[in-house]
Write a protein that holds these residues in place. Structure first.
Motif, PDB file in Angstrom:
ATOM      1  N   ALA A  36       0.844  -1.196   0.000  1.00 46.74           N
ATOM      2  CA  ALA A  36       0.000   0.000   0.000  1.00 46.74           C
ATOM      3  C   ALA A  36       0.880   1.247   0.000  1.00 46.74           C
ATOM      4  O   ALA A  36       1.530   1.558   0.998  1.00 46.74           O
ATOM      5  N   ALA A  37       0.891   1.944  -1.112  1.00 47.75           N
ATOM      6  CA  ALA A  37       1.738   3.134  -1.260  1.00 47.75           C
ATOM      7  C   ALA A  37       1.523   4.166  -0.154  1.00 47.75           C
ATOM      8  O   ALA A  37       2.509   4.701   0.370  1.00 47.75           O
ATOM      9  N   PRO A  38       0.289   4.455   0.241  1.00 48.90           N
ATOM     10  CA  PRO A  38       0.113   5.471   1.286  1.00 48.90           C
ATOM     11  C   PRO A  38       0.773   5.094   2.621  1.00 48.90           C
ATOM     12  O   PRO A  38       1.170   5.961   3.384  1.00 48.90           O
ATOM     13  N   TYR A  39       0.873   3.796   2.894  1.00 46.90           N
ATOM     14  CA  TYR A  39       1.479   3.362   4.157  1.00 46.90           C
ATOM     15  C   TYR A  39       2.985   3.597   4.171  1.00 46.90           C
ATOM     16  O   TYR A  39       3.568   3.937   5.194  1.00 46.90           O
ATOM     17  N   PHE A  40       3.629   3.409   3.040  1.00 41.17           N
ATOM     18  CA  PHE A  40       5.085   3.508   2.968  1.00 41.17           C
ATOM     19  C   PHE A  40       5.525   4.913   2.578  1.00 41.17           C
ATOM     20  O   PHE A  40       5.986   5.162   1.471  1.00 41.17           O
ATOM     21  N   THR A  41       5.392   5.830   3.509  1.00 39.13           N
ATOM     22  CA  THR A  41       5.810   7.213   3.277  1.00 39.13           C
ATOM     23  C   THR A  41       6.830   7.615   4.325  1.00 39.13           C
ATOM     24  O   THR A  41       6.850   7.087   5.433  1.00 39.13           O
ATOM     25  N   ARG A  42       7.667   8.543   3.985  1.00 40.98           N
ATOM     26  CA  ARG A  42       8.662   9.043   4.946  1.00 40.98           C
ATOM     27  C   ARG A  42       7.982   9.727   6.134  1.00 40.98           C
ATOM     28  O   ARG A  42       8.480   9.658   7.242  1.00 40.98           O
ATOM     29  N   ALA A  43       6.832  10.351   5.894  1.00 37.39           N
ATOM     30  CA  ALA A  43       6.137  11.021   6.996  1.00 37.39           C
ATOM     31  C   ALA A  43       5.708  10.011   8.053  1.00 37.39           C
ATOM     32  O   ALA A  43       5.793  10.279   9.248  1.00 37.39           O
ATOM     33  N   ARG A  44       5.252   8.849   7.628  1.00 39.21           N
ATOM     34  CA  ARG A  44       4.798   7.809   8.563  1.00 39.21           C
ATOM     35  C   ARG A  44       5.984   7.140   9.252  1.00 39.21           C
ATOM     36  O   ARG A  44       5.897   6.719  10.394  1.00 39.21           O
ATOM     37  N   HIS A  45       7.078   7.015   8.565  1.00 39.73           N
ATOM     38  CA  HIS A  45       8.260   6.308   9.076  1.00 39.73           C
ATOM     39  C   HIS A  45       9.447   7.277   9.052  1.00 39.73           C
ATOM     40  O   HIS A  45      10.402   7.092   8.304  1.00 39.73           O
ATOM     41  N   ALA A  46       9.387   8.308   9.889  1.00 33.24           N
ATOM     42  CA  ALA A  46      10.342   9.421   9.817  1.00 33.24           C
ATOM     43  C   ALA A  46      11.713   9.107  10.409  1.00 33.24           C
ATOM     44  O   ALA A  46      12.705   9.675   9.983  1.00 33.24           O
ATOM     45  N   ALA A  47      11.788   8.236  11.390  1.00 34.08           N
ATOM     46  CA  ALA A  47      13.074   7.958  12.038  1.00 34.08           C
ATOM     47  C   ALA A  47      14.055   7.364  11.033  1.00 34.08           C
ATOM     48  O   ALA A  47      13.659   6.675  10.092  1.00 34.08           O
ATOM     49  N   ALA A  48      15.317   7.632  11.258  1.00 31.88           N
ATOM     50  CA  ALA A  48      16.364   7.141  10.361  1.00 31.88           C
ATOM     51  C   ALA A  48      16.280   5.620  10.221  1.00 31.88           C
ATOM     52  O   ALA A  48      16.265   4.897  11.214  1.00 31.88           O
ATOM     53  N   GLY A  49      16.170   5.137   9.017  1.00 34.26           N
ATOM     54  CA  GLY A  49      16.125   3.712   8.739  1.00 34.26           C
ATOM     55  C   GLY A  49      14.767   3.063   8.946  1.00 34.26           C
ATOM     56  O   GLY A  49      14.595   1.885   8.638  1.00 34.26           O
ATOM     57  N   ALA A  50      13.796   3.801   9.474  1.00 32.23           N
ATOM     58  CA  ALA A  50      12.498   3.205   9.800  1.00 32.23           C
ATOM     59  C   ALA A  50      11.739   2.750   8.555  1.00 32.23           C
ATOM     60  O   ALA A  50      11.137   1.672   8.554  1.00 32.23           O
ATOM     61  N   LEU A  51      11.745   3.552   7.517  1.00 28.61           N
ATOM     62  CA  LEU A  51      11.025   3.185   6.296  1.00 28.61           C
ATOM     63  C   LEU A  51      11.626   1.927   5.679  1.00 28.61           C
ATOM     64  O   LEU A  51      10.908   1.001   5.306  1.00 28.61           O
ATOM     65  N   GLU A  52      12.937   1.865   5.621  1.00 28.58           N
ATOM     66  CA  GLU A  52      13.601   0.706   5.034  1.00 28.58           C
ATOM     67  C   GLU A  52      13.337  -0.558   5.850  1.00 28.58           C
ATOM     68  O   GLU A  52      13.072  -1.623   5.297  1.00 28.58           O
ATOM     69  N   LEU A  53      13.399  -0.430   7.185  1.00 26.97           N
ATOM     70  CA  LEU A  53      13.131  -1.577   8.049  1.00 26.97           C
ATOM     71  C   LEU A  53      11.699  -2.073   7.871  1.00 26.97           C
ATOM     72  O   LEU A  53      11.462  -3.278   7.743  1.00 26.97           O
ATOM     73  N   GLU A  54      10.743  -1.154   7.851  1.00 22.35           N
ATOM     74  CA  GLU A  54       9.341  -1.550   7.710  1.00 22.35           C
ATOM     75  C   GLU A  54       9.084  -2.170   6.338  1.00 22.35           C
ATOM     76  O   GLU A  54       8.390  -3.181   6.229  1.00 22.35           O
ATOM     77  N   LEU A  55       9.647  -1.600   5.294  1.00 26.00           N
ATOM     78  CA  LEU A  55       9.475  -2.156   3.956  1.00 26.00           C
ATOM     79  C   LEU A  55      10.061  -3.568   3.887  1.00 26.00           C
ATOM     80  O   LEU A  55       9.416  -4.498   3.392  1.00 26.00           O
ATOM     81  N   ARG A  56      11.269  -3.741   4.420  1.00 24.21           N
ATOM     82  CA  ARG A  56      11.896  -5.061   4.432  1.00 24.21           C
ATOM     83  C   ARG A  56      11.046  -6.059   5.226  1.00 24.21           C
ATOM     84  O   ARG A  56      10.811  -7.186   4.783  1.00 24.21           O
ATOM     85  N   GLY A  57      10.563  -5.629   6.382  1.00 24.67           N
ATOM     86  CA  GLY A  57       9.764  -6.517   7.217  1.00 24.67           C
ATOM     87  C   GLY A  57       8.447  -6.903   6.580  1.00 24.67           C
ATOM     88  O   GLY A  57       8.038  -8.072   6.630  1.00 24.67           O
ATOM     89  N   VAL A  58       7.774  -5.950   5.976  1.00 26.21           N
ATOM     90  CA  VAL A  58       6.482  -6.234   5.343  1.00 26.21           C
ATOM     91  C   VAL A  58       6.673  -7.144   4.130  1.00 26.21           C
ATOM     92  O   VAL A  58       5.899  -8.092   3.931  1.00 26.21           O
ATOM     93  N   VAL A  59       7.698  -6.905   3.336  1.00 28.90           N
ATOM     94  CA  VAL A  59       7.949  -7.776   2.183  1.00 28.90           C
ATOM     95  C   VAL A  59       8.278  -9.193   2.653  1.00 28.90           C
ATOM     96  O   VAL A  59       7.760 -10.172   2.103  1.00 28.90           O
ATOM     97  N   LEU A  60       9.091  -9.335   3.695  1.00 21.21           N
ATOM     98  CA  LEU A  60       9.378 -10.665   4.249  1.00 21.21           C
ATOM     99  C   LEU A  60       8.085 -11.355   4.692  1.00 21.21           C
ATOM    100  O   LEU A  60       7.863 -12.533   4.381  1.00 21.21           O
ATOM    101  N   HIS A  61       7.258 -10.636   5.429  1.00 20.03           N
ATOM    102  CA  HIS A  61       5.990 -11.170   5.924  1.00 20.03           C
ATOM    103  C   HIS A  61       5.137 -11.677   4.755  1.00 20.03           C
ATOM    104  O   HIS A  61       4.620 -12.798   4.786  1.00 20.03           O
TER     105      HIS A  61
END
Length: 161
Positions: A29-54
């Motif tokens: 879901a494109a709206p979920y993966f935004t820098r505003a939602r995952h602002a901390a350093a590395g947070a967006l990359e970690l969440e994207l990696r985790g969701v894709v693994l899941h």
């Protein structure tokens, strides 16, 4: 699975996996993966990696001819996420107690932490259950067959630990 397609689309939610056994589609879901939602350093990359693994786990896991406990299905996917060090910071800590009223099959990280706890004494239980679901339908007794204890007893011991 012979083919996996990853699509990024605008829809509510986080992600999903669909398609016949040989051709799976993972939608993010494109709206979920935004820098505003995952602002901390590395947070967006970690969440994207985790969701894709899941979602990849869902594409590859067995489901006992669609009989698998949904909480186990989601918990196994998050268990793999934990093993790959892709758990997000918004999850509870593993050593924190589960939320009041939760069950072993509440799914997601709740079930994932429970599976991890079981595997301390019974290595490879999660993988073994998944492999059994290739050929058999879901039954809570799979836990007892592999650990010698019914799942409700394991859950009670987990809560007491």
């Amino acid at each position: 699975v012979a083919h996996i397609c990853v699509r990024i689309a605008a829809f509510d939610g986080v992600a999903d996996t669909c398609g016949p056994p040989a051709r799976k589609t993972l939608r993010l879901a494109a709206p979920y993966f935004t820098r505003a939602r995952h602002a901390a350093a590395g947070a967006l990359e970690l969440e994207l990696r985790g969701v894709v693994l899941h979602e990849l786990v869902h594409a590859l896991q067995y489901d006992g001819s669609a009989t698998a406990n949904p909480g186990f299905v989601e918990g196994l996917a998050d268990y793999v996420r934990i093993l790959c060090r892709a758990a997000p910071p918004h999850w509870r800590r593993e050593d924190d107690p589960p939320p009041s009223g939760s069950r072993w099959d509440s799914g997601y990280e709740h079930t994932a932490f429970f599976l991890r706890w079981i595997e301390r004494a019974n290595p490879h239980v999660a993988k073994s259950i998944n492999l059994l679901l290739r050929d058999v339908e879901w039954d809570d007794a799979l836990f007892a067959a592999l650990t010698g204890k019914p799942v409700d007893q394991l859950w009670a011991e987990y809560l007491a630990s």
